[in-house]
Design a protein around this motif. Structure first.
Motif, PDB file in Angstrom:
ATOM      1  N   CYS A  54       0.933  -1.548  -0.299  1.00 35.58           N
ATOM      2  CA  CYS A  54      -0.045  -0.160   0.027  1.00 35.58           C
ATOM      3  C   CYS A  54       0.974   0.961   0.208  1.00 35.58           C
ATOM      4  CB  CYS A  54      -0.999  -0.111   1.518  1.00 35.58           C
ATOM      5  SG  CYS A  54      -2.350  -0.852   1.226  1.00 35.58           S
ATOM      6  N   GLY A  55       1.546   1.063  -0.059  1.00 36.79           N
ATOM      7  CA  GLY A  55       3.277   1.710   0.476  1.00 36.79           C
ATOM      8  C   GLY A  55       3.527   2.369   1.003  1.00 36.79           C
ATOM      9  N   VAL A  56       3.103   2.048   1.726  1.00 34.44           N
ATOM     10  CA  VAL A  56       3.319   2.606   3.674  1.00 34.44           C
ATOM     11  C   VAL A  56       4.789   1.784   4.184  1.00 34.44           C
ATOM     12  CG1 VAL A  56       3.011   2.223   6.150  1.00 34.44           C
ATOM     13  CG2 VAL A  56       0.857   2.569   4.390  1.00 34.44           C
ATOM     14  N   ASN A  57       5.660   2.366   4.289  1.00 37.30           N
ATOM     15  CA  ASN A  57       7.150   2.405   5.383  1.00 37.30           C
ATOM     16  C   ASN A  57       6.911   1.402   6.237  1.00 37.30           C
ATOM     17  OD1 ASN A  57       9.869   1.788   5.574  1.00 37.30           O
ATOM     18  ND2 ASN A  57      10.107   3.964   5.232  1.00 37.30           N
ATOM     19  N   ALA A  58       6.457  -0.155   6.088  1.00 34.08           N
ATOM     20  CA  ALA A  58       6.535  -1.009   7.449  1.00 34.08           C
ATOM     21  C   ALA A  58       8.170  -1.711   7.589  1.00 34.08           C
ATOM     22  CB  ALA A  58       5.643  -1.528   6.875  1.00 34.08           C
ATOM     23  N   ARG A  59       8.575  -1.484   8.649  1.00 35.70           N
ATOM     24  CA  ARG A  59       9.628  -2.546   9.280  1.00 35.70           C
ATOM     25  C   ARG A  59       9.433  -3.306   9.731  1.00 35.70           C
ATOM     26  NH1 ARG A  59      14.019   0.820  11.949  1.00 35.70           N
ATOM     27  NH2 ARG A  59      14.505   1.921  10.249  1.00 35.70           N
ATOM     28  N   LEU A  60       9.872  -4.890   9.153  1.00 36.11           N
ATOM     29  CA  LEU A  60       9.332  -6.131   9.996  1.00 36.11           C
ATOM     30  C   LEU A  60      10.534  -6.338  10.385  1.00 36.11           C
ATOM     31  CD1 LEU A  60       7.341  -9.049  10.367  1.00 36.11           C
ATOM     32  CD2 LEU A  60       8.161  -9.864   8.343  1.00 36.11           C
ATOM     33  N   GLU A  61      10.566  -7.092  11.684  1.00 37.29           N
ATOM     34  CA  GLU A  61      11.530  -7.136  12.803  1.00 37.29           C
ATOM     35  C   GLU A  61      11.370  -8.482  13.032  1.00 37.29           C
ATOM     36  OE1 GLU A  61      12.845  -4.339  15.946  1.00 37.29           O
ATOM     37  OE2 GLU A  61      13.429  -2.824  13.988  1.00 37.29           O
ATOM     38  N   VAL A  62      11.681  -9.732  13.005  1.00 38.21           N
ATOM     39  CA  VAL A  62      11.719 -11.374  13.251  1.00 38.21           C
ATOM     40  C   VAL A  62      12.132 -11.319  14.464  1.00 38.21           C
ATOM     41  CG1 VAL A  62      10.514 -13.713  12.831  1.00 38.21           C
ATOM     42  CG2 VAL A  62      10.044 -11.985  11.454  1.00 38.21           C
ATOM     43  N   HIS A  63      12.306 -11.769  15.842  1.00 41.38           N
ATOM     44  CA  HIS A  63      12.929 -11.894  17.019  1.00 41.38           C
ATOM     45  C   HIS A  63      12.824 -13.425  16.853  1.00 41.38           C
ATOM     46  CE1 HIS A  63      14.200  -7.832  17.892  1.00 41.38           C
ATOM     47  NE2 HIS A  63      12.624  -7.519  17.674  1.00 41.38           N
ATOM     48  N   ARG A  64      14.293 -14.536  16.817  1.00 41.49           N
ATOM     49  CA  ARG A  64      14.437 -15.521  16.800  1.00 41.49           C
ATOM     50  C   ARG A  64      14.230 -15.849  18.913  1.00 41.49           C
ATOM     51  NH1 ARG A  64      19.934 -17.405  16.219  1.00 41.49           N
ATOM     52  NH2 ARG A  64      20.285 -17.081  18.269  1.00 41.49           N
ATOM     53  N   ARG A  65      13.672 -16.833  18.051  1.00 42.17           N
ATOM     54  CA  ARG A  65      12.590 -17.707  20.283  1.00 42.17           C
ATOM     55  C   ARG A  65      12.351 -16.348  21.200  1.00 42.17           C
ATOM     56  NH1 ARG A  65      18.766 -18.781  21.091  1.00 42.17           N
ATOM     57  NH2 ARG A  65      18.051 -18.647  23.285  1.00 42.17           N
ATOM     58  N   ARG A  66      11.634 -15.891  20.249  1.00 44.97           N
ATOM     59  CA  ARG A  66      11.099 -14.530  20.864  1.00 44.97           C
ATOM     60  C   ARG A  66       9.248 -15.373  20.929  1.00 44.97           C
ATOM     61  NH1 ARG A  66      13.802 -15.447  24.023  1.00 44.97           N
ATOM     62  NH2 ARG A  66      15.343 -14.329  24.340  1.00 44.97           N
ATOM     63  N   TRP A  67       8.677 -15.303  21.866  1.00 41.83           N
ATOM     64  CA  TRP A  67       6.942 -15.159  21.473  1.00 41.83           C
ATOM     65  C   TRP A  67       6.537 -14.231  21.967  1.00 41.83           C
ATOM     66  CZ3 TRP A  67      10.804 -16.521  24.904  1.00 41.83           C
ATOM     67  CH2 TRP A  67      10.927 -16.046  26.341  1.00 41.83           C
ATOM     68  N   HIS A  68       4.854 -14.221  21.589  1.00 47.70           N
ATOM     69  CA  HIS A  68       3.904 -12.956  22.049  1.00 47.70           C
ATOM     70  C   HIS A  68       3.958 -12.301  23.249  1.00 47.70           C
ATOM     71  CE1 HIS A  68       0.000 -10.596  20.840  1.00 47.70           C
ATOM     72  NE2 HIS A  68      -0.134 -11.088  22.735  1.00 47.70           N
ATOM     73  N   VAL A  69       4.481 -10.938  23.197  1.00 47.79           N
ATOM     74  CA  VAL A  69       4.497  -9.465  23.912  1.00 47.79           C
ATOM     75  C   VAL A  69       6.658  -9.991  24.576  1.00 47.79           C
ATOM     76  CG1 VAL A  69       2.209  -8.551  24.068  1.00 47.79           C
ATOM     77  CG2 VAL A  69       3.145 -10.078  25.789  1.00 47.79           C
ATOM     78  N   PHE A  70       6.259 -10.225  24.099  1.00 43.90           N
ATOM     79  CA  PHE A  70       8.532 -10.745  24.978  1.00 43.90           C
ATOM     80  C   PHE A  70       8.660  -9.443  25.179  1.00 43.90           C
ATOM     81  CE2 PHE A  70       9.682  -9.277  20.656  1.00 43.90           C
ATOM     82  CZ  PHE A  70      10.572  -9.015  20.832  1.00 43.90           C
ATOM     83  N   HIS A  71       8.179  -8.509  24.406  1.00 43.07           N
ATOM     84  CA  HIS A  71       8.706  -7.355  25.191  1.00 43.07           C
ATOM     85  C   HIS A  71       8.672  -6.781  26.873  1.00 43.07           C
ATOM     86  CE1 HIS A  71       7.688  -6.449  21.252  1.00 43.07           C
ATOM     87  NE2 HIS A  71       8.987  -6.158  20.721  1.00 43.07           N
ATOM     88  N   LEU A  72       8.022  -7.223  27.380  1.00 40.88           N
ATOM     89  CA  LEU A  72       7.130  -7.399  28.971  1.00 40.88           C
ATOM     90  C   LEU A  72       8.299  -8.100  29.673  1.00 40.88           C
ATOM     91  CD1 LEU A  72       3.764  -8.219  28.665  1.00 40.88           C
ATOM     92  CD2 LEU A  72       4.717  -5.640  28.430  1.00 40.88           C
ATOM     93  N   GLN A  73       8.975  -9.512  29.055  1.00 42.06           N
ATOM     94  CA  GLN A  73      10.429  -9.260  29.880  1.00 42.06           C
ATOM     95  C   GLN A  73      11.906  -8.611  29.863  1.00 42.06           C
ATOM     96  OE1 GLN A  73       8.307 -11.477  27.841  1.00 42.06           O
ATOM     97  NE2 GLN A  73       6.826 -12.196  29.829  1.00 42.06           N
ATOM     98  N   ALA A  74      11.458  -7.820  29.571  1.00 43.29           N
ATOM     99  CA  ALA A  74      12.606  -6.783  28.855  1.00 43.29           C
ATOM    100  C   ALA A  74      14.198  -6.529  30.265  1.00 43.29           C
ATOM    101  CB  ALA A  74      12.049  -4.882  28.387  1.00 43.29           C
ATOM    102  N   PHE A  75      13.500  -6.715  31.363  1.00 45.30           N
ATOM    103  CA  PHE A  75      14.315  -6.930  32.348  1.00 45.30           C
ATOM    104  C   PHE A  75      14.919  -7.557  32.487  1.00 45.30           C
ATOM    105  CE2 PHE A  75      15.325  -7.099  36.523  1.00 45.30           C
ATOM    106  CZ  PHE A  75      16.390  -6.043  37.434  1.00 45.30           C
ATOM    107  N   TYR A  76      14.558  -8.724  31.739  1.00 46.56           N
ATOM    108  CA  TYR A  76      15.536  -9.870  31.479  1.00 46.56           C
ATOM    109  C   TYR A  76      15.858 -10.597  30.774  1.00 46.56           C
ATOM    110  CZ  TYR A  76      12.421 -10.702  36.136  1.00 46.56           C
ATOM    111  OH  TYR A  76      12.309 -10.623  37.163  1.00 46.56           O
ATOM    112  N   LEU A  77      15.209 -10.495  29.695  1.00 49.65           N
ATOM    113  CA  LEU A  77      15.937 -11.049  28.167  1.00 49.65           C
ATOM    114  C   LEU A  77      16.390  -9.516  27.509  1.00 49.65           C
ATOM    115  CD1 LEU A  77      12.765 -12.868  26.933  1.00 49.65           C
ATOM    116  CD2 LEU A  77      14.818 -13.898  28.192  1.00 49.65           C
ATOM    117  N   ARG A  78      17.871  -9.653  27.397  1.00 48.86           N
ATOM    118  CA  ARG A  78      18.647  -8.647  26.348  1.00 48.86           C
ATOM    119  C   ARG A  78      17.772  -8.525  25.175  1.00 48.86           C
ATOM    120  NH1 ARG A  78      23.370 -10.517  23.465  1.00 48.86           N
ATOM    121  NH2 ARG A  78      23.070 -12.609  25.248  1.00 48.86           N
ATOM    122  N   THR A  79      17.443  -9.105  24.232  1.00 49.39           N
ATOM    123  CA  THR A  79      16.581  -9.364  23.213  1.00 49.39           C
ATOM    124  C   THR A  79      15.602  -8.387  23.486  1.00 49.39           C
ATOM    125  OG1 THR A  79      15.576 -11.034  23.072  1.00 49.39           O
ATOM    126  CG2 THR A  79      17.228 -10.798  22.139  1.00 49.39           C
TER     127      THR A  79
END
Length: 116
Positions: A54-79
């Motif tokens: 559709c002409g939108v600049n969308a940046r896709l990042e696929v993080h290895r060995r990660r799951w839904h809302v893995f961001h919530l573990q930022a205190f424990y996971l470097r990735t």
């Protein structure tokens, strides 16, 4: 239960509630971060591809060995912390007027995003 479903149900025929079928033209650049163990991996990948079509600049990042809302573990996971930092970098690029990485080159494979 039925009442909750009614509150969140998409009205029939309104494409705005179906981003994979609606035109995304005119949206600002956006990142899509997903883990390769995410149940919605295919949906996230399709969303980024559809946005680009559709002409939108969308940046896709696929993080290895990660799951839904893995961001919530930022205190424990470097990735997870790195993923959040990447979101901040993307936002700064957009706000500062610098063009984020071109959509075609922005996708990353699971092997390109490090795991802890």
């Amino acid at each position: 239960m039925r009442r909750g479903i009614d509150w969140y149900a998409c009205p029939p025929g309104i494409d705005a509630h179906r981003p994979l079928q609606a035109s995304l033209a005119g949206l600002p650049p956006f990142p899509v971060q997903v883990g390769d163990e995410e149940i919605m991996l295919a949906d996230a990948t399709r969303l980024a591809a559809h946005a680009r079509a559709c002409g939108v600049n969308a940046r896709l990042e696929v993080h290895r060995r990660r799951w839904h809302v893995f961001h919530l573990q930022a205190f424990y996971l470097r990735t997870a912390a790195t993923a959040i930092a990447m979101l901040g970098s993307f936002a700064r690029e957009c706000v500062d007027g610098a063009a984020p990485a071109p959509a075609a080159a922005a996708a990353t494979s699971p092997a390109e995003v490090p795991a802890p």
